[in-house]
Design a protein around this motif. Structure first.
Motif, PDB file in Angstrom:
ATOM      1  N   GLN A 136       0.798  -1.221   0.000  1.00 53.03           N
ATOM      2  CA  GLN A 136       0.000   0.000   0.000  1.00 53.03           C
ATOM      3  C   GLN A 136       0.837   1.280   0.000  1.00 53.03           C
ATOM      4  OE1 GLN A 136      -2.676  -0.360   3.310  1.00 53.03           O
ATOM      5  NE2 GLN A 136      -4.152  -1.555   2.124  1.00 53.03           N
ATOM      6  N   ASN A 137       2.109   1.206   0.304  1.00 53.15           N
ATOM      7  CA  ASN A 137       2.944   2.402   0.405  1.00 53.15           C
ATOM      8  C   ASN A 137       4.103   2.372  -0.578  1.00 53.15           C
ATOM      9  OD1 ASN A 137       1.795   3.907   2.773  1.00 53.15           O
ATOM     10  ND2 ASN A 137       2.093   1.884   3.676  1.00 53.15           N
ATOM     11  N   ALA A 194       7.781   5.258   0.076  1.00 49.58           N
ATOM     12  CA  ALA A 194       7.362   5.622   1.428  1.00 49.58           C
ATOM     13  C   ALA A 194       7.654   4.497   2.416  1.00 49.58           C
ATOM     14  CB  ALA A 194       5.873   5.959   1.433  1.00 49.58           C
ATOM     15  N   CYS A 195       7.418   3.251   2.024  1.00 47.85           N
ATOM     16  CA  CYS A 195       7.646   2.150   2.958  1.00 47.85           C
ATOM     17  C   CYS A 195       9.129   1.994   3.278  1.00 47.85           C
ATOM     18  CB  CYS A 195       7.052   0.849   2.437  1.00 47.85           C
ATOM     19  SG  CYS A 195       7.814   0.235   0.945  1.00 47.85           S
TER      20      CYS A 195
END
Length: 73
Positions: free
Chosen positions: A22-23, A40-41
């Motif tokens: 999701q990131n 982002a992750c």
């Protein structure tokens, strides 16, 4: 008890996989003269592990000081 530990590990791995999926958006981090683009992750994981290392190092330092004071007096 062993089944519980394995279940917890599997749940954490699934949550980590969902979080990573999701990131995936690419973010740009600017700090002073540096500029870095990364997902982002990955950025969050780097910050997490940096915090873990700093916390562990500070706790070791505090434990050494406590042992040192106990030996002196």
């Amino acid at each position: 008890m062993r089944t519980f530990k394995i279940s917890c590990i599997v749940v954490l791995l699934v949550l980590a996989a969902v979080f990573t999926y999701q990131n995936t958006a690419v973010l740009q981090l600017n700090f002073l003269f540096w500029s870095v683009s990364m997902s982002a992750c990955l950025m969050l994981l780097i910050v997490l592990f940096t915090g873990i290392i700093i916390g562990f190092s500070l706790s070791l330092l505090a434990a050494r000081r406590k042992i040192s004071k106990a030996k002196q007096g």
